[in-house]
Scaffold this active site. Sequence first.
Site, PDB file in Angstrom:
ATOM      1  N   CYS A   2       0.839  -1.194   0.000  1.00 15.84           N
ATOM      2  CA  CYS A   2       0.000   0.000   0.000  1.00 15.84           C
ATOM      3  C   CYS A   2       0.876   1.246   0.000  1.00 15.84           C
ATOM      4  O   CYS A   2       2.106   1.163   0.049  1.00 15.84           O
ATOM      5  CB  CYS A   2      -0.944   0.018   1.197  1.00 15.84           C
ATOM      6  SG  CYS A   2      -0.082   0.096   2.791  1.00 15.84           S
ATOM      7  N   CYS A  56       3.452   1.722   2.688  1.00 22.77           N
ATOM      8  CA  CYS A  56       4.669   0.925   2.501  1.00 22.77           C
ATOM      9  C   CYS A  56       5.679   1.709   1.667  1.00 22.77           C
ATOM     10  O   CYS A  56       6.867   1.779   2.003  1.00 22.77           O
ATOM     11  CB  CYS A  56       4.347  -0.385   1.798  1.00 22.77           C
ATOM     12  SG  CYS A  56       3.302  -1.511   2.730  1.00 22.77           S
ATOM     13  N   ASP A  84       8.729  28.062 -31.828  1.00 23.45           N
ATOM     14  CA  ASP A  84       9.802  28.567 -32.671  1.00 23.45           C
ATOM     15  C   ASP A  84       9.380  28.210 -34.099  1.00 23.45           C
ATOM     16  O   ASP A  84       8.812  27.147 -34.337  1.00 23.45           O
ATOM     17  CB  ASP A  84      11.116  27.879 -32.308  1.00 23.45           C
ATOM     18  CG  ASP A  84      12.225  28.232 -33.284  1.00 23.45           C
ATOM     19  OD1 ASP A  84      12.462  29.429 -33.488  1.00 23.45           O
ATOM     20  OD2 ASP A  84      12.823  27.293 -33.846  1.00 23.45           O
ATOM     21  N   ASP A  87      13.503  23.365 -31.498  1.00 20.65           N
ATOM     22  CA  ASP A  87      14.339  22.235 -31.908  1.00 20.65           C
ATOM     23  C   ASP A  87      15.807  22.593 -32.026  1.00 20.65           C
ATOM     24  O   ASP A  87      16.641  21.741 -32.302  1.00 20.65           O
ATOM     25  CB  ASP A  87      13.860  21.667 -33.246  1.00 20.65           C
ATOM     26  CG  ASP A  87      14.180  22.598 -34.415  1.00 20.65           C
ATOM     27  OD1 ASP A  87      14.261  23.823 -34.184  1.00 20.65           O
ATOM     28  OD2 ASP A  87      14.355  22.111 -35.540  1.00 20.65           O
ATOM     29  N   ASP A 143      17.447  27.315 -28.684  1.00 18.15           N
ATOM     30  CA  ASP A 143      16.150  27.260 -28.017  1.00 18.15           C
ATOM     31  C   ASP A 143      16.267  26.784 -26.572  1.00 18.15           C
ATOM     32  O   ASP A 143      15.275  26.804 -25.838  1.00 18.15           O
ATOM     33  CB  ASP A 143      15.195  26.321 -28.770  1.00 18.15           C
ATOM     34  CG  ASP A 143      14.791  26.884 -30.121  1.00 18.15           C
ATOM     35  OD1 ASP A 143      14.718  28.121 -30.240  1.00 18.15           O
ATOM     36  OD2 ASP A 143      14.564  26.095 -31.055  1.00 18.15           O
TER      37      ASP A 143
END
Length: 736
Positions: free
Chosen positions: A21, A24, A421, A624, A628
Amino acid sequence: MNMAAFSNPRGIKLQITGMTCASCAGRVERALLKVPGVSSASVNLATERAMVLALSTVPVAALKAAVEKAGYSASEHQDDRKRLPSGARDWWPVALSGALTLPLLAPMLLQLFGIDWTANGWAQLALATPVQFWLGWRFYRAGWKAVRAKAGNMDLLVALGTSAAYGLSVFLLFKHAEHGMPHLYFEASAAVISLVLLGKWLEHRAKRQTADAIRALNALRPTTARVRRDGIESDIPVEQLVIGDLVIVRPGDRVAVDGEITEGRSHIDESLITGESLPVAKSVGDRVTGGAVNAEGVLLVRTAAVGAETTLARIIRMVESAQAAKAPIQRMVDRVSAVFVPVVLGIAIATFLGWMVTAGDWEAALINAVAVLVIACPCALGLATPAAIMAGTGVAARHGILIKDAEALELAHSVTLVAFDKTGTLTEGKPSLAALEPAEDAVREDVLRFAAALQKSSSHPLAVAVLDRVRDESMAIPEAQQVVALPGRGVEGVVRGQKVALGSTRLLRELGLDEGQAKEAARQHEAQGRTVSWLIGSDGGQRRVLGLLAFGDTVKSSAGAAVARLHELGIKTVMLTGDNRGAAEAVAKRLGIDEVRAEVLPGDKASIVRELRETGEVVAFVGDGLNDGPALAAASVSYAMAGGSDVATETAGITLMRGDPRLVADSLDVSRRTYAKIKQGLFWAFAYNVLGIPLAASGLLNPVIAGAAMAFSSVSVVVNALTLRRWRGAADTPAA
């Protein structure tokens, strides 16, 4: 003392067994954090895995010892390919427990048909005892460990509750053995254990399904490769491959390595890696990814990455990391779970005392207290968040969306604005030289040669376009000296003894130069969405315009649909670009983008993202390129497009495995659906207890019914999360 140990912490994965649970998981986490040198520890109940960040001097044995002291077992995490499936091997305790319990429940079932029959008390004892102390021994063992660790868990609640019902039945059986058959509660103790065992077995099977994404990715890893060395072909284990090896990929084979095709042409199926539904044509010079399937032609691939550095290995690490990490909402659940079991024990004691005082019936008091202990299981609380996270990240990975951490997945559901971008995200990022217009006293070929000389060593898309044109026209490129990049503006150097520069309109204005007769031509190119660069020379120390170069970039076919989908989700769109305003606005108008920020320097992108966040927007940034990185770091949620720089991929919280901008909207959609599943799971987990505990305390809930409700609460939460596996994104259909 080795100072490097403090500056270079290492990540350690542990497989934890024995957790049942949320409390734990919390106890294991606290135990690991107490080990000297451990800076962080995150324990996931659904994956039964611990992610530990510790100094390199911390031995794994110390971590294992800490876990074992807390009452659990730990081992170093194995590759999922090497782990044996355990979903079916532990079915027999469930079946045997059910077989022994069914005769005890038979009287209750027969009463529905008007049949009054009860098994002999001694027969009930014989049936219930092996269920209680053999099949149910795991609850005693785990409960005792929890007590020794001065904590509580589900096993302790089950052990206490069933022992009370069993003990009461034994007492009544011996007390009234000579005076007829008393009402016994063996069926309650046995049924609760059987139902909990069944619930745990079903839960385990369901949790394995949430990890299907990892197993599917691991299944893509070939174990052998056909390699050509010194003209001899042979099959070797992929572990023996080295960079530079020539690997032969036959039709129908999986590509064994990341590399570049040196011979042959074919179509490659990358669907399980990128989510791309259609095979992709590949020929000499193209890169291929390990795990993809070769369709028809024989390929010779030069190895570029092996082992842990391959794209597939990195994908698996990212998905594992996301599934093992905790979402922010889980911290609230952890705080609740930490006090849950002690509170339940208190309620059970109060229930027993209350019934004793008001009714004076100690049997009823004990049974109602047992019902409280049984119904109040924190399993569902601990599973609601990680089960949904595992299912969400898994289905996203199968559709080409790699979510690096659970926090990114959770935050993405609240995004209100997406900033793109332009180049490489909304456009193909492969511009071509659309026009070249020399000044009146300049020669076209010289303008092209000078521009190529300055860009000869650059990998910028505009530079590649210039160099491609020079190669097409078979021109010789002169050497350039003292070449210096002008960030966000262009480049300058010395060519044939003349100082020249190639840059944007911003550079032209900063130098105080006028476009001259090319001004109208530049305006027309910009109106068409083209990017204009100026070649500037010097004549006797006086700078002048030698000509302009206009570059055109193709807008991605799916970009318009991506923006439209974001608008459907109620999300605003912004485009950030270093291009001139005319070119930027032409693209934005075509795509329906809400706002344009043009002529933006690389360093300004991050400032704009922060500015947008300060207005109250939850901002996602999609990029990309190398420049950036700062903007990606500044965003609430960051996206890196496939094929971009390593900096972008490492910085971004979410990586899109193919350059389809529709994946941005898809990722936001799957995030919203995942977060909804988390909230639904937590709602039902709390509802079971909020409704069940008062009913049990008031005597309206039989322990058997309580056991059934508790056992199936966690199963229902996991099964609800598994419905995410049916999700399909808009990017699954080819762009128009």
